[in-house]
Motif scaffolding. Structure first.
Motif, mmCIF file in Angstrom:
data_model
loop_
_atom_site.group_PDB
_atom_site.id
_atom_site.type_symbol
_atom_site.label_atom_id
_atom_site.label_comp_id
_atom_site.label_asym_id
_atom_site.label_seq_id
_atom_site.Cartn_x
_atom_site.Cartn_y
_atom_site.Cartn_z
ATOM 1 N N HIS A 1 0.790 -1.243 0.118
ATOM 2 C CA HIS A 1 -0.082 0.143 0.034
ATOM 3 C C HIS A 1 0.831 1.227 0.143
ATOM 4 C CE1 HIS A 1 0.775 0.356 4.396
ATOM 5 N NE2 HIS A 1 0.329 1.405 4.210
ATOM 6 N N ALA A 2 2.146 1.069 0.502
ATOM 7 C CA ALA A 2 2.739 2.542 0.706
ATOM 8 C C ALA A 2 3.391 2.892 -0.822
ATOM 9 C CB ALA A 2 4.062 2.131 1.601
ATOM 10 N N THR A 3 3.641 2.015 -1.791
ATOM 11 C CA THR A 3 3.911 2.385 -3.127
ATOM 12 C C THR A 3 2.907 2.556 -4.018
ATOM 13 O OG1 THR A 3 3.861 0.042 -3.807
ATOM 14 C CG2 THR A 3 5.661 0.624 -2.867
ATOM 15 N N ILE A 4 1.477 2.627 -3.616
ATOM 16 C CA ILE A 4 0.271 2.880 -4.078
ATOM 17 C C ILE A 4 -0.211 4.261 -3.922
ATOM 18 C CG2 ILE A 4 -1.943 2.143 -5.085
ATOM 19 C CD1 ILE A 4 -1.045 -0.511 -4.142
ATOM 20 N N PRO A 5 -0.547 5.170 -4.813
ATOM 21 C CA PRO A 5 -1.056 6.503 -4.485
ATOM 22 C C PRO A 5 -2.288 6.321 -3.936
ATOM 23 C CG PRO A 5 -0.081 6.479 -6.987
ATOM 24 C CD PRO A 5 -0.090 5.092 -6.271
ATOM 25 N N PRO A 6 -2.672 7.350 -2.724
ATOM 26 C CA PRO A 6 -3.683 7.329 -1.999
ATOM 27 C C PRO A 6 -5.061 7.487 -3.047
ATOM 28 C CG PRO A 6 -2.285 8.542 -0.976
ATOM 29 C CD PRO A 6 -1.489 8.019 -2.344
ATOM 30 N N GLY A 7 -6.074 6.852 -2.916
ATOM 31 C CA GLY A 7 -7.426 7.292 -3.853
ATOM 32 C C GLY A 7 -7.194 6.400 -5.057
ATOM 33 N N THR A 8 -6.047 5.544 -5.233
ATOM 34 C CA THR A 8 -6.145 4.758 -6.282
ATOM 35 C C THR A 8 -7.372 3.590 -6.394
ATOM 36 O OG1 THR A 8 -3.700 4.725 -6.518
ATOM 37 C CG2 THR A 8 -4.838 2.838 -7.688
ATOM 38 N N ARG A 9 -8.110 3.653 -7.527
ATOM 39 C CA ARG A 9 -8.941 2.703 -7.922
ATOM 40 C C ARG A 9 -8.468 1.220 -7.819
ATOM 41 N NH1 ARG A 9 -13.693 5.212 -9.682
ATOM 42 N NH2 ARG A 9 -14.278 3.352 -10.714
ATOM 43 N N ARG B 1 -13.945 -3.708 2.084
ATOM 44 C CA ARG B 1 -13.553 -2.984 3.364
ATOM 45 C C ARG B 1 -12.118 -2.781 3.569
ATOM 46 N NH1 ARG B 1 -17.672 -6.275 5.581
ATOM 47 N NH2 ARG B 1 -16.457 -7.751 6.082
ATOM 48 N N ALA B 2 -11.258 -3.450 3.122
ATOM 49 C CA ALA B 2 -9.567 -3.534 3.093
ATOM 50 C C ALA B 2 -9.135 -2.454 2.358
ATOM 51 C CB ALA B 2 -8.863 -4.936 3.049
ATOM 52 N N VAL B 3 -9.588 -2.418 1.040
ATOM 53 C CA VAL B 3 -9.192 -1.323 0.232
ATOM 54 C C VAL B 3 -9.459 -0.054 0.698
ATOM 55 C CG1 VAL B 3 -9.741 -0.393 -2.047
ATOM 56 C CG2 VAL B 3 -9.554 -2.974 -1.896
ATOM 57 N N LYS B 4 -10.853 0.103 1.009
ATOM 58 C CA LYS B 4 -11.230 1.373 1.687
ATOM 59 C C LYS B 4 -10.176 1.832 2.942
ATOM 60 C CE LYS B 4 -15.267 3.971 3.503
ATOM 61 N NZ LYS B 4 -16.767 3.776 4.006
ATOM 62 N N ARG B 5 -10.200 0.853 3.712
ATOM 63 C CA ARG B 5 -9.323 1.006 5.052
ATOM 64 C C ARG B 5 -7.940 1.592 4.786
ATOM 65 N NH1 ARG B 5 -6.162 -2.537 7.144
ATOM 66 N NH2 ARG B 5 -7.068 -4.183 6.206
ATOM 67 N N LEU B 6 -7.382 1.049 3.760
ATOM 68 C CA LEU B 6 -6.029 1.554 3.344
ATOM 69 C C LEU B 6 -6.042 2.755 2.449
ATOM 70 C CD1 LEU B 6 -4.555 -2.126 2.516
ATOM 71 C CD2 LEU B 6 -4.151 -0.686 4.323
ATOM 72 N N GLY B 7 -7.008 3.405 2.394
ATOM 73 C CA GLY B 7 -7.086 4.679 1.788
ATOM 74 C C GLY B 7 -7.225 4.731 0.154
ATOM 75 N N PHE B 8 -7.679 3.679 -0.522
ATOM 76 C CA PHE B 8 -7.981 3.579 -1.803
ATOM 77 C C PHE B 8 -9.379 3.238 -2.244
ATOM 78 C CE2 PHE B 8 -3.933 1.066 -0.898
ATOM 79 C CZ PHE B 8 -3.223 2.025 -1.405
ATOM 80 N N THR B 9 -9.759 3.419 -3.497
ATOM 81 C CA THR B 9 -11.261 3.397 -3.969
ATOM 82 C C THR B 9 -11.424 1.923 -4.328
ATOM 83 O OG1 THR B 9 -11.211 5.842 -4.627
ATOM 84 C CG2 THR B 9 -12.977 4.454 -5.341
ATOM 85 N N PRO B 10 -12.481 1.120 -3.528
ATOM 86 C CA PRO B 10 -12.746 -0.051 -4.012
ATOM 87 C C PRO B 10 -13.748 -0.096 -5.101
ATOM 88 C CG PRO B 10 -13.993 0.555 -1.824
ATOM 89 C CD PRO B 10 -12.958 1.707 -2.292
#
Length: 293
Positions: A35-43, A62-71
Motif C-alpha cells: 500500500h505504501a507504493t500505491i498513490p492514495p485514492g487509487t481505484r 473493506r480492506a481497500v477502503k481502510r487502506l485509503g484506496f477506492t474499492p
C-alpha cells in the motif's frame, strides 16, 4: 530494460495520472504490503471469482477502503445464482460504504448459474443505483472476444452505455489486455465514433513471466503473433524471462491523441503479483518524472 527508460511525457502526464489496479479477495495481505507504493485514492478493482464467497468479497472491499484506496468490486453476472445473491452483495457493499463504484462483467461461465445472462441484464435490474452505486465500469474488447461476434460486442457496449445514462449513472470502460498498442488505439477511435464518450481504461499486464502472459492471452483470445510479441518486447521462442509493459506504454503515449481518443487511463492486470506491479509502476513513474526535469 529499466522501467521508464523510454517513457514519454504523454505517459506520465495523462495515462498514468489516475491508473487503476486489480486484486482478488485473497490478496488483502499483498495489498497491505504494497500500500505504501500505491498513490492514495487509487481505484482497486476486486475480482468476483467462483472460488470466493460473499464474506471474502466484502472483506476485500473493506480492506481497500481502510487502506485509503477506492474499492471497485466486480459483479460477475453469470456467476450470480439468484436475484437474492445480487441483492445481498449490493446490500453488504452499501452497509460498508463501498458500493459507490462497481464493475459489471458477464463472467467466465459459458452458461449462467442464475437469472443473469450478461452484464446488461444486471444493469437493467435497477438494483445498482438503488443500493448506492454511482459509477459503473463495463468491459471493452479491442481484439474481440473468442466466443462473441464483434457486432454483438459493439451492441452490448452501446446498450450498456445507453442504460447507464438513462439511470443517471456515470461509468467507464475497462479493456481486455493486449500487446498491440496500435490495435488498441484504433479500437478506441472506433468506439468514440459509436457515441461512447465515457473514460476508457486501457488494460495492461503488469510485469510477469512470459509463459504466464501467453497462457492468459490464449485464454482470453489476445493476439500473440511473432511481430506483436517483438513489438511488445518478448520472444515467443524464449519463454523463461519476465517482461513489463514499458514498450506498450510508450507506443500508447506516442499514439494517443486526446481529440480522437478522448479520456484514456491505464488499468493494470496484476498477473505477476500485486506487489510487483505496484513497485514497477512506482519505479516507472519516478523515471518518467526525472526525465522531464
Amino acid at each position: 530494460m529499466n522501467p521508464g527508460s523510454m517513457a514519454p511525457a504523454a505517459v506520465r502526464t495523462s495515462l498514468l495520472e489516475d491508473f487503476s489496479l486489480e486484486m482478488t479477495g485473497k490478496d488483502i495481505p499483498k495489498l497491505e504490503e504494497a500500500h505504501a507504493t500505491i498513490p492514495p485514492g487509487t481505484r482497486i478493482n476486486i475480482t468476483f471469482l467462483g472460488n470466493e464467497d460473499l464474506r471474502m468479497r466484502l472483506d476485500a472491499a473493506r480492506a481497500v477502503k481502510r487502506l485509503g484506496f477506492t474499492p471497485v468490486p466486480h459483479i460477475s453476472a453469470r456467476r450470480l445464482r439468484s436475484r437474492d445473491d445480487l441483492e445481498q452483495f449490493l446490500a453488504g457493499l452499501r452497509a460498508d460504504g463501498t458500493a459507490e463504484n462497481v464493475f459489471v462483467v458477464g463472467g467466465d461461465p459459458a452458461r449462467p448459474e442464475g437469472p443473469y445472462e450478461d452484464a446488461l441484464a444486471v444493469i437493467r435490474t435497477g438494483l445498482l443505483g438503488r443500493n448506492g452505486v454511482r459509477h459503473v465500469g463495463v468491459s471493452g474488447y479491442p481484439e474481440g472476444h473468442p466466443a462473441i461476434p464483434d457486432g454483438a460486442l459493439r451492441s452490448a457496449l452501446t446498450d450498456k452505455y445507453a442504460v447507464l445514462q438513462a439511470q443517471q449513472l456515470t461509468g467507464d470502460v475497462i479493456t481486455q489486455f493486449g500487446f498491440d498498442a496500435d490495435a488498441v488505439l484504433t479500437w478506441v477511435e472506433e468506439t468514440r465514433k459509436w457515441g461512447v464518450d465515457q473514460p476508457i481504461r486501457i488494460g495492461v499486464p503488469g510485469p510477469a513471466g512470459v509463459r504466464r502472459l501467453l497462457a492468459y492471452a490464449a485464454r482470453f483470445g489476445v493476439g500473440t503473433s511473432a511481430s506483436i510479441a517483438k513489438k511488445y518486447g518478448f520472444s515467443l521462442t524464449n519463454l523463461m524471462g519476465t517482461t513489463g509493459p514499458e514498450r506498450f506504454l510508450r507506443a500508447l503515449g506516442d499514439g494517443y491523441d486526446p481529440v480522437r481518443h478522448g479520456d484514456l487511463k491505464v488499468h493494470f492486470y496484476t498477473f505477476g503479483g500485486l506487489g510487483a506491479t505496484a513497485e514497477w509502476i512506482a519505479r516507472f513513474r519516478r523515471r518518467a518524472d526525472r526525465s522531464l526535469k
